[in-house]
Write an enzyme that holds these catalytic residues in place. Structure first.
Site, mmCIF file in Angstrom:
data_model
loop_
_atom_site.group_PDB
_atom_site.id
_atom_site.type_symbol
_atom_site.label_atom_id
_atom_site.label_comp_id
_atom_site.label_asym_id
_atom_site.label_seq_id
_atom_site.Cartn_x
_atom_site.Cartn_y
_atom_site.Cartn_z
ATOM 1 N N CYS A 1 1.018 -1.114 -0.105
ATOM 2 C CA CYS A 1 -0.313 -0.312 -0.284
ATOM 3 C C CYS A 1 0.931 1.137 0.057
ATOM 4 O O CYS A 1 1.534 1.430 0.722
ATOM 5 C CB CYS A 1 -0.986 -0.212 1.416
ATOM 6 N N CYS B 1 0.463 3.804 -6.792
ATOM 7 C CA CYS B 1 -0.933 2.902 -6.381
ATOM 8 C C CYS B 1 -1.192 2.162 -6.873
ATOM 9 O O CYS B 1 -1.270 1.230 -7.870
ATOM 10 C CB CYS B 1 -2.362 3.948 -5.955
#
Length: 284
Positions: free
Chosen positions: A69, A201
């Site tokens: 993440c 991302c």
């Protein structure tokens, strides 16, 4: 086992690459869907949620955890590694997806002594599309600048894009959003295309084709899942004590979520490329 953590479902794009490139390793995935997305939360809360998730993966038997993440890695991984881990779990390790990308861009190993010399390659421009929090953290800019000051880093935040992907928005809606962010980036660059682009991302690889379509031809797009998989393979060679392979193909990964397991499982196939049945796990 090797744990893979993400605030939601996007980290499955990283897990897919890890499982493909390292079929002998045993993986377990945890998505903190109850608190997703992290991009709208304050840095301290992101850090505490990340610590809680890592603790849960350690409790499941993982000795090494990959924080898949970017928002979590950019907002607290260094602190977790330097303060929390040594005092709570000195025999375990946590690594992230940001470091492999910095190494790939700069050609400088993360542990290199950057005080004694910096990489001096050809000047170039690298663009980063990421969540608002990852951009605000400045982590990519700072770490790349330390190692390769000749590289110009330009960031573009992409608000709502993660939500649109999670909600399986129509391609036309996603295309409009990506074109808008690409246009904002090109405005920052004065119309001059970057040499390379990072999709910062883990959700964004699912729509990498839309980014390629929205950007000028010839812009190199770096694959974070593939680079992370290569980096983990190299890490395990350097640290065989965390290698879970026994010479045979490992069983399929296990999947856990702090959210609604049924809903998450239904969405997960899009990210993982095959069925992924999640099990519920209590949220902190």
């Amino acid at each position: 086992m090797i744990g893979v953590f993400d605030s939601g479902t996007g980290g499955l794009t990283v897990l897919q690459a890890l499982a493909h490139d390292l079929p002998g390793q045993r993986f377990v995935y945890l998505g903190d869907h109850r608190h997703a997305p992290y991009g709208n939360r304050e840095p301290e809360e992101i850090y505490q949620l990340t610590v809680a998730a890592v603790e849960r993966l350690f409790g499941l038997g993982c000795r090494l955890v990959v924080v898949a993440c970017n928002t979590a890695a950019a907002n607290g991984l260094r602190r977790l590694q330097q303060t929390w881990l040594p005092s709570h779990h000195p025999d375990r390790r946590v690594i992230g997806v940001l470091v492999p990308m910095v190494e790939a861009i700069t050609g400088v190993p993360w542990m290199a002594d950057i005080r004694t010399g910096r990489h001096r390659g050809e000047p170039r421009t690298v663009a980063i599309f990421a969540t608002r929090h990852t951009v605000r953290s400045g982590a990519f800019v700072e770490e790349i600048g330390k190692r390769a000051p000749e590289v110009t880093v330009v960031q573009q935040a992409c608000p709502v894009l993660v939500t649109l992907i999670e909600q399986a928005a129509p391609e036309a809606v996603l295309r409009r959003a990506v074109r808008r962010y690409a246009a904002l980036l090109m405005r920052q660059l004065g119309g001059v295309p970057p040499d390379a682009v990072i999709l910062g991302c883990t959700h964004y690889p699912l729509i990498s084709g839309l980014f390629a379509e929205a950007l000028p031809p010839g812009v190199e797009m770096l694959s974070q899942p593939d680079i992370t998989a290569r980096s983990l393979a190299a890490y395990l060679e350097r640290h065989p004590e965390f290698d879970t392979a026994d010479g045979t193909d490992a069983p399929p990964p296990r999947f856990f979520t702090t959210g609604d397991a049924g809903k998450v499982s239904a969405l997960a196939t899009r990210f993982y490329g095959r069925p992924a049945v999640f099990e519920p796990i209590g949220a902190a």
